[in-house]
Design an enzyme around this catalytic site. Structure first.
Site, PDB file in Angstrom:
ATOM      1  N   LYS A  10       3.052 -10.178  -2.630  1.00 57.03           N
ATOM      2  CA  LYS A  10       3.217 -11.301  -1.449  1.00 57.03           C
ATOM      3  C   LYS A  10       2.512 -12.308  -1.833  1.00 57.03           C
ATOM      4  O   LYS A  10       2.936 -13.544  -1.253  1.00 57.03           O
ATOM      5  CB  LYS A  10       2.214 -10.641  -0.492  1.00 57.03           C
ATOM      6  N   TYR A  33       0.633  -4.792  -4.603  1.00 58.20           N
ATOM      7  CA  TYR A  33       1.653  -5.112  -3.038  1.00 58.20           C
ATOM      8  C   TYR A  33       1.098  -6.469  -2.688  1.00 58.20           C
ATOM      9  O   TYR A  33       2.034  -8.095  -2.674  1.00 58.20           O
ATOM     10  CB  TYR A  33       0.882  -4.313  -1.766  1.00 58.20           C
ATOM     11  N   THR A  69      -0.134 -12.012   4.031  1.00 56.71           N
ATOM     12  CA  THR A  69      -0.788 -11.150   4.265  1.00 56.71           C
ATOM     13  C   THR A  69      -2.803 -11.572   4.246  1.00 56.71           C
ATOM     14  O   THR A  69      -2.188 -12.154   3.014  1.00 56.71           O
ATOM     15  CB  THR A  69      -0.983  -9.875   3.747  1.00 56.71           C
ATOM     16  N   ASP A  70      -3.808 -11.380   4.569  1.00 49.49           N
ATOM     17  CA  ASP A  70      -5.298 -11.592   4.118  1.00 49.49           C
ATOM     18  C   ASP A  70      -5.487 -11.406   2.291  1.00 49.49           C
ATOM     19  O   ASP A  70      -6.476 -11.508   1.893  1.00 49.49           O
ATOM     20  CB  ASP A  70      -6.201 -11.699   4.931  1.00 49.49           C
ATOM     21  N   GLU A  71      -4.592 -10.032   2.746  1.00 54.38           N
ATOM     22  CA  GLU A  71      -4.867  -9.792   0.851  1.00 54.38           C
ATOM     23  C   GLU A  71      -4.685 -10.177  -0.269  1.00 54.38           C
ATOM     24  O   GLU A  71      -5.157 -10.130  -1.873  1.00 54.38           O
ATOM     25  CB  GLU A  71      -4.250  -8.062   0.848  1.00 54.38           C
TER      26      GLU A  71
HETATM   27  P1  NAD Z   1       6.712  -2.278   7.762  1.00 50.40           P
HETATM   28  O1  NAD Z   1       6.162  -1.937   6.765  1.00 50.40           O
HETATM   29  O2  NAD Z   1       6.306  -2.087   8.890  1.00 50.40           O
HETATM   30  O3  NAD Z   1       8.583  -3.229   7.470  1.00 50.40           O
HETATM   31  C1  NAD Z   1       8.772  -3.574   7.405  1.00 50.40           C
HETATM   32  C2  NAD Z   1      10.755  -4.055   7.770  1.00 50.40           C
HETATM   33  O4  NAD Z   1      11.370  -5.098   6.427  1.00 50.40           O
HETATM   34  C3  NAD Z   1      11.009  -2.673   7.923  1.00 50.40           C
HETATM   35  O5  NAD Z   1      11.390  -3.125   9.116  1.00 50.40           O
HETATM   36  C4  NAD Z   1      11.893  -2.298   6.117  1.00 50.40           C
HETATM   37  O6  NAD Z   1      12.699  -2.076   6.924  1.00 50.40           O
HETATM   38  C5  NAD Z   1      12.512  -3.720   6.328  1.00 50.40           C
HETATM   39  N1  NAD Z   1      12.524  -4.387   5.049  1.00 50.40           N
HETATM   40  C6  NAD Z   1      11.969  -3.955   3.901  1.00 50.40           C
HETATM   41  N2  NAD Z   1      12.471  -4.270   2.694  1.00 50.40           N
HETATM   42  C7  NAD Z   1      13.638  -4.929   2.937  1.00 50.40           C
HETATM   43  C8  NAD Z   1      14.840  -5.343   2.081  1.00 50.40           C
HETATM   44  N3  NAD Z   1      15.222  -5.824   1.111  1.00 50.40           N
HETATM   45  N4  NAD Z   1      16.037  -6.053   2.989  1.00 50.40           N
HETATM   46  C9  NAD Z   1      15.316  -6.710   4.687  1.00 50.40           C
HETATM   47  N5  NAD Z   1      14.523  -5.808   5.619  1.00 50.40           N
HETATM   48  C10 NAD Z   1      13.923  -5.401   4.773  1.00 50.40           C
HETATM   49  O7  NAD Z   1       5.773  -4.050   7.870  1.00 50.40           O
HETATM   50  P2  NAD Z   1       4.817  -4.838   9.360  1.00 50.40           P
HETATM   51  O8  NAD Z   1       3.480  -4.187   8.801  1.00 50.40           O
HETATM   52  O9  NAD Z   1       5.626  -5.068   9.551  1.00 50.40           O
HETATM   53  O10 NAD Z   1       4.586  -5.741   7.532  1.00 50.40           O
HETATM   54  C11 NAD Z   1       5.408  -7.339   8.775  1.00 50.40           C
HETATM   55  C12 NAD Z   1       5.374  -8.481   7.313  1.00 50.40           C
HETATM   56  O11 NAD Z   1       3.920  -8.684   8.334  1.00 50.40           O
HETATM   57  C13 NAD Z   1       5.424  -7.986   5.938  1.00 50.40           C
HETATM   58  O12 NAD Z   1       5.620  -9.102   5.368  1.00 50.40           O
HETATM   59  C14 NAD Z   1       3.713  -7.765   5.632  1.00 50.40           C
HETATM   60  O13 NAD Z   1       3.542  -8.621   4.725  1.00 50.40           O
HETATM   61  C15 NAD Z   1       3.181  -8.973   6.967  1.00 50.40           C
HETATM   62  N6  NAD Z   1       1.808  -8.378   6.788  1.00 50.40           N
HETATM   63  C16 NAD Z   1       1.456  -7.196   7.646  1.00 50.40           C
HETATM   64  C17 NAD Z   1      -0.330  -6.669   7.443  1.00 50.40           C
HETATM   65  C18 NAD Z   1      -0.757  -5.307   8.650  1.00 50.40           C
HETATM   66  O14 NAD Z   1      -1.201  -5.140   8.660  1.00 50.40           O
HETATM   67  N7  NAD Z   1       0.968  -4.844   8.994  1.00 50.40           N
HETATM   68  C19 NAD Z   1      -0.998  -7.983   8.371  1.00 50.40           C
HETATM   69  C20 NAD Z   1      -0.483  -9.077   7.982  1.00 50.40           C
HETATM   70  C21 NAD Z   1       0.688  -8.982   7.257  1.00 50.40           C
HETATM   71  P1  TYD Z   2      -3.857   1.018   4.602  1.00 50.45           P
HETATM   72  O1  TYD Z   2      -4.383   0.703   6.497  1.00 50.45           O
HETATM   73  O2  TYD Z   2      -3.220   1.222   4.057  1.00 50.45           O
HETATM   74  O3  TYD Z   2      -3.847  -1.180   4.634  1.00 50.45           O
HETATM   75  P2  TYD Z   2      -4.570  -1.596   3.621  1.00 50.45           P
HETATM   76  O4  TYD Z   2      -4.560  -0.575   2.530  1.00 50.45           O
HETATM   77  O5  TYD Z   2      -3.428  -2.494   3.727  1.00 50.45           O
HETATM   78  O6  TYD Z   2      -5.792  -2.578   4.157  1.00 50.45           O
HETATM   79  O7  TYD Z   2      -5.678   0.895   5.076  1.00 50.45           O
HETATM   80  C1  TYD Z   2      -6.926   0.952   5.145  1.00 50.45           C
HETATM   81  C2  TYD Z   2      -7.722   0.839   4.891  1.00 50.45           C
HETATM   82  O8  TYD Z   2      -7.983   2.478   4.791  1.00 50.45           O
HETATM   83  C3  TYD Z   2      -8.519   0.884   3.366  1.00 50.45           C
HETATM   84  O9  TYD Z   2      -9.186   0.587   2.986  1.00 50.45           O
HETATM   85  C4  TYD Z   2      -7.604   2.889   2.790  1.00 50.45           C
HETATM   86  C5  TYD Z   2      -8.145   3.544   3.489  1.00 50.45           C
HETATM   87  N1  TYD Z   2      -7.840   4.077   4.083  1.00 50.45           N
HETATM   88  C6  TYD Z   2      -8.296   5.667   3.916  1.00 50.45           C
HETATM   89  O10 TYD Z   2      -9.014   5.790   4.075  1.00 50.45           O
HETATM   90  N2  TYD Z   2      -7.751   6.706   4.273  1.00 50.45           N
HETATM   91  C7  TYD Z   2      -5.902   7.304   4.492  1.00 50.45           C
HETATM   92  O11 TYD Z   2      -5.514   7.958   4.869  1.00 50.45           O
HETATM   93  C8  TYD Z   2      -5.454   5.658   4.235  1.00 50.45           C
HETATM   94  C9  TYD Z   2      -3.763   5.650   4.283  1.00 50.45           C
HETATM   95  C10 TYD Z   2      -6.193   4.567   4.436  1.00 50.45           C
END
Ligand code: NAD
Ligand code: TYD
Length: 357
Positions: free
Chosen positions: A167, A163, A138-140
């Site tokens: 990562k 988180y 992630t970019d975070e």
């Molecule tokens: P998500 O929470 O929707 O899915 C995570 C999946 O991992 C789930 O299906 C869960 O069951 C599985 N999982 C969790 N713990 C596990 C374990 N111990 N063993 C096996 N499986 C397990 O997450 P996402 O949003 O789809 O993110 C996927 C990846 O991309 C993550 O690594 C996250 O850090 C990265 N990422 C997410 C975003 C975003 O905006 N959502 C952006 C950049 C990077």
């Molecule tokens: P989120 O979807 O949790 O992603 P991330 O924290 O990984 O960027 O949140 C996106 C942005 O929205 C973040 O600045 C937190 C804010 N946020 C709210 O204002 N209200 C909400 O209910 C949630 C879940 C997030």
């Protein structure tokens, strides 16, 4: 010819399900093995359209279980790993950091060990040619930007939430396995994703669901934090491109140059939903409710993805307004998915079906 076996972890989650679908559909010459623990965020209903495909197999398991991973690698002799499994929600990491350390850090190191051991055994002397360990991040990890500037691949890591710190640790371990053992790794760091099958604890699906159900839409702090949003299917394309053409040891940033203040994004969603639900303009915006800010809330994320665009030719396909309309339409057409997810029904059903171990 023997088919290549690709392990995708976390394939039942939001982004993972899009990646699994893309690989199953685009690469009949691969066998795709989806390993997922099915936590609250994992949902096999995200993959119904491909669950019976000949080149797809689901395995329920935990990346924190090192001996299970060893067994899995000896069964399938994976050619590649695309690692998405993680605990992914910042708010949950604030209330329960240890789970994030276990899955995101320990789980990732278990996977690195399993890949290294399996590939060293197969290819005597640890010649990892034609293997690939792709870690999705992630970019975070880069921390928070002020009013200007972008995260590049050279930006110093400065994570603030449990988180993002977990990562960042996993990214460092993946690089360490490359530098120390020569493991063929590649890493990408992506901005916030949005689209179908997104668990409604994250801002966009939560806001859509609450607006549809006339419930308050919580805005943290003043709503002035900025996120850079990318359509999830564009992320899946980037992952495909990086898996196949990225260079070992390299990092690629993925993002859409699409920054939105949270409050502006929520206002836009309210407007779109007023129109689609036939409500007078301004109705849904009355649901906006300012709540206590998130602890350690990063102000602004913005990604410079020019390396990926220049070196591998990837660019996002959708304008944000178009992607958001598509996303809202998907949630309106898939109310059953949302109802099952919010009621937890899917978990009972699939836990019973797959609790084999
Ligand atoms: P998500 O929470 O929707 O899915 C995570 C999946 O991992 C789930 O299906 C869960 O069951 C599985 N999982 C969790 N713990 C596990 C374990 N111990 N063993 C096996 N499986 C397990 O997450 P996402 O949003 O789809 O993110 C996927 C990846 O991309 C993550 O690594 C996250 O850090 C990265 N990422 C997410 C975003 C975003 O905006 N959502 C952006 C950049 C990077
Ligand atoms: P989120 O979807 O949790 O992603 P991330 O924290 O990984 O960027 O949140 C996106 C942005 O929205 C973040 O600045 C937190 C804010 N946020 C709210 O204002 N209200 C909400 O209910 C949630 C879940 C997030």
């Amino acid at each position: 010819m023997n088919k290549k076996h690709i392990l995708i972890t976390g394939g039942a989650g939001f982004i993972g399900s899009h990646v699994v679908r893309r690989f199953v559909k685009s690469y009949p010459e691969y066998n795709i093995i989806n390993l997922d623990k099915l936590t609250y965020a994992g949902n096999l209903a995200n993959l119904r359209d491909i669950e019976n495909a000949a080149n797809y197999r689901f395995v329920k398991g935990d990346i924190c279980d090192a001996s299970f991973l060893q067994e899995l690698f000896s069964t399938y002799h994976f050619d590649g790993v695309i690692h998405l499994a993680a605990e992914s929600h910042v708010d949950r990491s604030i209330s329960n950091p240890m789970e994030f350390i276990m899955t995101n850090v320990v789980g990732t190191v278990n996977l690195l060990n399993a890949a290294r051991e399996s590939w060293s055994r197969l290819l005597s002397g640890g010649d990892f040619e034609n293997k690939r360990f792709y870690h999705i991040s992630t970019d975070e990890v880069y921390g928070s930007l002020g009013e200007t500037g972008f995260f590049t691949e050279d930006t110093k890591y400065d994570p603030h939430s449990p988180y993002s710190a977990s990562k960042a640790s996993s990214d460092h371990m993946v690089r360490a396995y490359h530098d120390t053992y020569g493991l063929p790794v590649v890493i990408s760091n992506c901005s916030n994703n949005y689209g179908s099958f997104h668990f409604p604890e994250k801002l966009i699906p939560l806001a859509i669901n609450n607006i549809c159900n006339n419930k308050p839409v919580p805005v943290y702090g003043k709503g002035e934090n900025i996120r850079d949003w990318l359509f999830v299917e564009d992320h899946a394309v980037a992952i495909d491109v990086i898996y196949h053409y990225g260079k070992n040891g390299e990092t690629y940033n993925i993002g859409g140059h699409n920054e939105w203040k949270n409050i502006d994004l929520i206002q836009l969603l309210c407007k779109i939903l007023d129109r689609k639900l036939g409500r007078p303009e301004g109705t849904s915006a009355q649901l906006i409710t300012y709540v206590k800010d998130r602890a350690g809330h990063d102000l602004r994320y913005a990604i410079d993805s020019s390396k990926l665009q220049r070196e591998l030719g990837w660019k996002p396909s959708l304008q944000f307004e178009e992607g958001l309309e598509k996303t809202v339409d998907w949630y309106l057409a898939n109310k059953k998915w949302m109802d099952e997810v919010t009621s937890g029904e899917y978990q009972n059903y699939y836990q019973n079906q797959y609790d084999l171990r």
